[in-house]
Design a protein around this motif. Structure first.
Motif, PDB file in Angstrom:
ATOM      1  N   MET A   1     -27.730  -9.973  -6.911  1.00  0.00           N
ATOM      2  CA  MET A   1     -27.980  -8.994  -7.788  1.00  0.00           C
ATOM      3  C   MET A   1     -29.630  -8.618  -7.045  1.00  0.00           C
ATOM      4  SD  MET A   1     -27.531  -6.174 -10.998  1.00  0.00           S
ATOM      5  CE  MET A   1     -27.012  -7.110 -11.840  1.00  0.00           C
ATOM      6  N   SER A   2     -30.086  -7.634  -6.257  1.00  0.00           N
ATOM      7  CA  SER A   2     -30.665  -8.037  -5.499  1.00  0.00           C
ATOM      8  C   SER A   2     -32.546  -6.822  -6.991  1.00  0.00           C
ATOM      9  CB  SER A   2     -31.410  -6.759  -4.368  1.00  0.00           C
ATOM     10  OG  SER A   2     -30.331  -5.504  -4.828  1.00  0.00           O
ATOM     11  N   VAL A   3     -31.624  -6.797  -7.709  1.00  0.00           N
ATOM     12  CA  VAL A   3     -32.184  -5.744  -8.154  1.00  0.00           C
ATOM     13  C   VAL A   3     -32.327  -6.272 -10.022  1.00  0.00           C
ATOM     14  CG1 VAL A   3     -33.220  -3.789  -9.934  1.00  0.00           C
ATOM     15  CG2 VAL A   3     -33.311  -4.118  -7.544  1.00  0.00           C
ATOM     16  N   PRO A   4     -33.502  -7.201 -10.638  1.00  0.00           N
ATOM     17  CA  PRO A   4     -33.115  -7.699 -12.504  1.00  0.00           C
ATOM     18  C   PRO A   4     -32.523  -6.486 -12.971  1.00  0.00           C
ATOM     19  CG  PRO A   4     -34.787  -7.804 -11.746  1.00  0.00           C
ATOM     20  CD  PRO A   4     -34.720  -7.542 -10.441  1.00  0.00           C
ATOM     21  N   LYS A   5     -31.874  -6.383 -13.886  1.00  0.00           N
ATOM     22  CA  LYS A   5     -31.068  -5.661 -15.275  1.00  0.00           C
ATOM     23  C   LYS A   5     -32.261  -4.813 -16.043  1.00  0.00           C
ATOM     24  CE  LYS A   5     -26.374  -5.690 -15.770  1.00  0.00           C
ATOM     25  NZ  LYS A   5     -25.503  -7.138 -16.186  1.00  0.00           N
ATOM     26  N   ASN A   6     -32.984  -5.661 -16.211  1.00  0.00           N
ATOM     27  CA  ASN A   6     -34.033  -4.895 -17.551  1.00  0.00           C
ATOM     28  C   ASN A   6     -35.377  -4.934 -16.450  1.00  0.00           C
ATOM     29  OD1 ASN A   6     -32.457  -5.141 -19.346  1.00  0.00           O
ATOM     30  ND2 ASN A   6     -33.253  -7.284 -19.912  1.00  0.00           N
ATOM     31  N   ALA A   7     -35.496  -4.345 -15.223  1.00  0.00           N
ATOM     32  CA  ALA A   7     -36.114  -4.022 -13.922  1.00  0.00           C
ATOM     33  C   ALA A   7     -36.822  -2.445 -14.251  1.00  0.00           C
ATOM     34  CB  ALA A   7     -36.029  -4.007 -12.448  1.00  0.00           C
ATOM     35  N   GLY A   8     -38.148  -2.853 -14.446  1.00  0.00           N
ATOM     36  CA  GLY A   8     -38.794  -1.103 -14.309  1.00  0.00           C
ATOM     37  C   GLY A   8     -38.976  -0.495 -12.898  1.00  0.00           C
ATOM     38  N   TRP A   9     -39.760   0.729 -13.044  1.00  0.00           N
ATOM     39  CA  TRP A   9     -39.724   1.229 -11.261  1.00  0.00           C
ATOM     40  C   TRP A   9     -40.783   0.604 -10.527  1.00  0.00           C
ATOM     41  CZ3 TRP A   9     -44.466   3.930  -9.670  1.00  0.00           C
ATOM     42  CH2 TRP A   9     -44.853   3.479 -10.916  1.00  0.00           C
ATOM     43  N   ARG A  10     -41.523   0.080 -11.527  1.00  0.00           N
ATOM     44  CA  ARG A  10     -42.312  -0.676 -10.560  1.00  0.00           C
ATOM     45  C   ARG A  10     -41.299  -1.782 -10.003  1.00  0.00           C
ATOM     46  NH1 ARG A  10     -45.988  -0.020 -13.995  1.00  0.00           N
ATOM     47  NH2 ARG A  10     -47.448   1.901 -13.305  1.00  0.00           N
ATOM     48  N   ASP A  11     -40.713  -2.423 -10.511  1.00  0.00           N
ATOM     49  CA  ASP A  11     -40.117  -3.651 -10.018  1.00  0.00           C
ATOM     50  C   ASP A  11     -39.005  -3.282  -8.697  1.00  0.00           C
ATOM     51  OD1 ASP A  11     -41.377  -5.355 -11.717  1.00  0.00           O
ATOM     52  OD2 ASP A  11     -39.531  -4.429 -13.330  1.00  0.00           O
ATOM     53  N   VAL A  12     -38.088  -2.250  -9.199  1.00  0.00           N
ATOM     54  CA  VAL A  12     -37.434  -2.161  -7.745  1.00  0.00           C
ATOM     55  C   VAL A  12     -38.085  -1.479  -6.577  1.00  0.00           C
ATOM     56  CG1 VAL A  12     -35.691   0.153  -7.760  1.00  0.00           C
ATOM     57  CG2 VAL A  12     -36.093  -0.655  -9.999  1.00  0.00           C
ATOM     58  N   PRO A  13     -37.602  -2.041  -5.459  1.00  0.00           N
ATOM     59  CA  PRO A  13     -37.461  -1.448  -4.191  1.00  0.00           C
ATOM     60  C   PRO A  13     -37.283   0.563  -3.790  1.00  0.00           C
ATOM     61  CG  PRO A  13     -36.096  -3.111  -3.896  1.00  0.00           C
ATOM     62  CD  PRO A  13     -36.266  -2.429  -5.368  1.00  0.00           C
ATOM     63  N   LYS A  14     -38.696   0.749  -2.885  1.00  0.00           N
ATOM     64  CA  LYS A  14     -38.599   1.799  -2.643  1.00  0.00           C
ATOM     65  C   LYS A  14     -37.243   2.554  -2.014  1.00  0.00           C
ATOM     66  CE  LYS A  14     -43.565   2.585  -2.381  1.00  0.00           C
ATOM     67  NZ  LYS A  14     -45.017   2.398  -0.943  1.00  0.00           N
ATOM     68  N   ALA A  15     -37.429   3.838  -2.320  1.00  0.00           N
ATOM     69  CA  ALA A  15     -35.873   4.767  -1.881  1.00  0.00           C
ATOM     70  C   ALA A  15     -34.988   3.702  -1.880  1.00  0.00           C
ATOM     71  CB  ALA A  15     -36.061   4.233   0.167  1.00  0.00           C
ATOM     72  N   GLY A  16     -34.444   3.032  -3.153  1.00  0.00           N
ATOM     73  CA  GLY A  16     -33.278   2.649  -3.376  1.00  0.00           C
ATOM     74  C   GLY A  16     -32.588   1.781  -2.366  1.00  0.00           C
ATOM     75  N   ARG A  17     -33.628   0.983  -1.586  1.00  0.00           N
ATOM     76  CA  ARG A  17     -32.847  -0.202  -0.591  1.00  0.00           C
ATOM     77  C   ARG A  17     -32.840  -1.172  -1.678  1.00  0.00           C
ATOM     78  NH1 ARG A  17     -37.884  -1.494   1.894  1.00  0.00           N
ATOM     79  NH2 ARG A  17     -38.722  -1.025   0.416  1.00  0.00           N
ATOM     80  N   ILE A  18     -31.308  -1.584  -0.587  1.00  0.00           N
ATOM     81  CA  ILE A  18     -31.173  -2.686  -1.011  1.00  0.00           C
ATOM     82  C   ILE A  18     -31.261  -3.940  -0.494  1.00  0.00           C
ATOM     83  CG2 ILE A  18     -28.928  -4.392  -1.932  1.00  0.00           C
ATOM     84  CD1 ILE A  18     -27.787  -1.420  -2.476  1.00  0.00           C
ATOM     85  N   LEU A  19     -31.927  -5.561  -0.296  1.00  0.00           N
ATOM     86  CA  LEU A  19     -33.426  -6.088   0.238  1.00  0.00           C
ATOM     87  C   LEU A  19     -31.983  -7.586   0.462  1.00  0.00           C
ATOM     88  CD1 LEU A  19     -35.959  -5.879  -0.887  1.00  0.00           C
ATOM     89  CD2 LEU A  19     -35.070  -4.403   0.570  1.00  0.00           C
ATOM     90  N   GLU A  20     -31.104  -7.655  -0.165  1.00  0.00           N
ATOM     91  CA  GLU A  20     -29.803  -8.328   0.011  1.00  0.00           C
ATOM     92  C   GLU A  20     -29.094  -8.297   0.736  1.00  0.00           C
ATOM     93  OE1 GLU A  20     -27.637 -11.573  -2.856  1.00  0.00           O
ATOM     94  OE2 GLU A  20     -29.298 -10.875  -3.441  1.00  0.00           O
ATOM     95  N   PRO A  21     -28.236  -8.427   1.704  1.00  0.00           N
ATOM     96  CA  PRO A  21     -27.018  -7.840   2.587  1.00  0.00           C
ATOM     97  C   PRO A  21     -25.746  -9.320   1.707  1.00  0.00           C
ATOM     98  CG  PRO A  21     -28.129  -9.556   4.081  1.00  0.00           C
ATOM     99  CD  PRO A  21     -29.384  -9.788   2.861  1.00  0.00           C
ATOM    100  N   GLY A  22     -25.380  -8.127   1.917  1.00  0.00           N
ATOM    101  CA  GLY A  22     -23.281  -8.962   0.985  1.00  0.00           C
ATOM    102  C   GLY A  22     -23.463  -8.902  -0.080  1.00  0.00           C
ATOM    103  N   SER A  23     -24.260  -7.953  -1.027  1.00  0.00           N
ATOM    104  CA  SER A  23     -24.924  -9.291  -2.921  1.00  0.00           C
ATOM    105  C   SER A  23     -23.552  -8.317  -3.436  1.00  0.00           C
ATOM    106  CB  SER A  23     -26.028  -7.969  -3.298  1.00  0.00           C
ATOM    107  OG  SER A  23     -26.096  -6.938  -3.391  1.00  0.00           O
ATOM    108  N   ALA A  24     -22.467  -7.220  -2.840  1.00  0.00           N
ATOM    109  CA  ALA A  24     -21.743  -7.168  -4.037  1.00  0.00           C
ATOM    110  C   ALA A  24     -20.422  -8.211  -3.542  1.00  0.00           C
ATOM    111  CB  ALA A  24     -20.804  -6.444  -2.178  1.00  0.00           C
ATOM    112  N   ALA A  25     -21.111  -9.117  -3.051  1.00  0.00           N
ATOM    113  CA  ALA A  25     -19.876 -10.779  -3.250  1.00  0.00           C
ATOM    114  C   ALA A  25     -20.075 -10.911  -4.619  1.00  0.00           C
ATOM    115  CB  ALA A  25     -20.234 -11.494  -2.431  1.00  0.00           C
ATOM    116  N   GLU A  26     -21.481 -11.011  -5.253  1.00  0.00           N
ATOM    117  CA  GLU A  26     -21.400 -11.211  -6.402  1.00  0.00           C
ATOM    118  C   GLU A  26     -20.586 -10.834  -7.618  1.00  0.00           C
ATOM    119  OE1 GLU A  26     -26.007 -11.432  -8.244  1.00  0.00           O
ATOM    120  OE2 GLU A  26     -25.856 -11.844  -5.677  1.00  0.00           O
ATOM    121  N   TYR A  27     -20.199  -9.162  -7.537  1.00  0.00           N
ATOM    122  CA  TYR A  27     -19.640  -8.812  -7.961  1.00  0.00           C
ATOM    123  C   TYR A  27     -17.937  -8.887  -8.329  1.00  0.00           C
ATOM    124  CZ  TYR A  27     -17.685  -4.454 -10.427  1.00  0.00           C
ATOM    125  OH  TYR A  27     -17.323  -3.009 -11.524  1.00  0.00           O
TER     126      TYR A  27
END
Lengths: 117, 306
Positions: A1-27
């Motif tokens: 997952m590109s965003v850790p579970k307890n991340a604050g708003w500062r830790d989240v990439p701007k505009a809801g971007r997802i930086l890791e391609p194909g991360s859904a494979a973890e789900y």
């Protein structure tokens, strides 16, 4: 997952971007399954139709041949078994009841009932 | 076109873990379309099943740059990305060849996104628009769209005592796109993978806009067993319900002619959304649907010079 579970708003990439391609494979979506495809190697002609049509990228091809099935993501739709031409009328992929998945499903269905009592 | 054995050495540009229903056919369309691209691609998507299932935050199933904006403007969004790319290219800031694909469901293409699609095609952007046509608003719970065929039971055209489902025939969007005079228009089915992939490959190669209409069986909305998705996509072609053809620079070409035209009854019978048609009261609707399919098929054959 590109965003850790307890991340604050500062830790989240701007505009809801997802930086890791194909991360859904973890789900894992394997828990959706009731029936599971079983491979019978002696009937397989390695046509790779199962690999091509699997909607969940769960059939993995190796060296141009059928490799294995990723049961962590397989939703058990049965498309692979349906498109399988097999050998001499015998399919190389057959759908069988997934005992483990069925048991988990039963358990999760039973839980809310126990709570309401 | 490469063989499956050769293709299987490549990696898919979409991953597992997306939340599409078991047996859904749109991942097959994405798989095949992205595998057919020679250059890196940028994908845009209208709101709909495909967007909702593949991009549940903080996950994404896409391994290519992906942009989603709104329901109605997938074509406008991707045309903007393409215009920005052309500008960067002119300034010499980028020299890579990049292809642009916009996806949209039938709701986001036939109805809600129609004006943005028409505009993008008219402006001549170098992009490919692929409509995955599952013939109703499936993501919001099966409401009729202008792609829904006559006789289909949906939640907003319910079959019952007074009604046999949707009364109107579906809009022929492929013909509407042909009328735009764009260089490449085609109809395809995921069951015919080689045809679909070759069409995507050629559509991306043309300079200018291209449009493809791809049928997508929907387990939930068409109401059939999840294993039958590919079989139904094939049957749609064999019954001439969904003929495969392409119009390149205004010239019609038939891609596939079924050896024996299967009666549409067999296609309808496999889907519970048409179940109510198989009653004495509604039987005549099936004949009407067959007559309409025959008429359109003959007209298409004439256009293709067959």
């Amino acid at each position: 997952m590109s965003v850790p579970k307890n991340a604050g708003w500062r830790d989240v990439p701007k505009a809801g971007r997802i930086l890791e391609p194909g991360s859904a494979a973890e789900y894992e979506t394997g828990g959706w399954r009731t029936y599971r495809p079983q491979h019978i190697p002696e009937n397989c002609i390695h046509c790779l139709f199962c690999w091509l049509y699997c909607p969940d990228m769960s059939v993995i091809a190796r060296d141009g041949k059928f490799g294995e099935i990723n049961y962590k993501s397989c939703k058990g739709c049965g498309v692979c078994a349906q498109v399988c031409p097999g050998k001499r009328g015998q399919k190389a992929l057959v759908m069988v009841l997934d005992e483990a998945a069925a048991a988990t499903a039963e358990e999760s269905c039973a839980e809310p009932k126990a709570q309401t009592k | 076109m490469a063989t499956l054995k050769e293709l299987s050495t490549r990696e898919f540009n979409i991953s597992s873990g997306h939340r599409a229903c078991a047996g859904c056919a749109f991942p097959m369309i994405i798989k095949q379309a992205l595998m057919a691209a020679d250059n890196p691609v940028v994908v845009g998507c209208a709101t709909g099943c495909m967007e909702v299932c593949t991009t549940i935050y903080p996950y994404t199933a896409w391994k290519v740059p992906f942009i989603h904006n709104a329901f109605e403007n997938s074509a406008a969004t991707v045309s903007g990305v393409e215009a920005a790319y052309q500008s960067l290219r002119r300034k010499g800031k980028i020299d890579k060849k990049i292809d642009f694909i916009a996806f949209g469901g039938d709701g986001g293409t036939y109805d809600i996104g129609f004006q943005s699609l028409s505009g993008a095609m008219e402006r001549g952007h170098d992009m490919l628009y692929i409509c995955y046509d599952n013939q109703a608003y499936m993501n919001t719970g099966i409401q009729r769209s202008s792609a829904t065929p006559r006789g289909a039971n949906t939640t907003t055209s319910p079959a019952g005592k007074e009604s046999f489902g949707k009364k109107q025939y579906r809009k022929d969007l492929t013909e509407v796109m042909v009328a735009h005079g764009i260089p490449f228009v085609a109809q395809a089915s995921p069951a015919m993978w080689s045809d679909l992939m070759s069409k995507v490959n050629r559509a991306l190669a043309v300079e200018g806009p291209a449009f493809m209409n791809v049928i997508q069986p929907c387990v939930l909305g068409w109401k059939y067993d999840s294993s039958q998705s590919v079989a139904l996509a094939k049957l749609a072609v064999d019954t001439c319900y969904w003929p495969l053809y392409e119009v390149v620079e205004g010239k019609y070409k038939l891609s596939y002619k079924p050896k024996e035209k299967v009666p549409v009854r067999e296609f309808l019978q496999k889907q519970d959304r048409f179940r109510h048609l198989f009653t004495p009261k509604n039987e005549h609707i099936i004949d009407e649907i067959q007559a309409e399919i025959d008429r359109k098929w003959e007209a298409l054959l004439a256009k293709c010079g067959e």
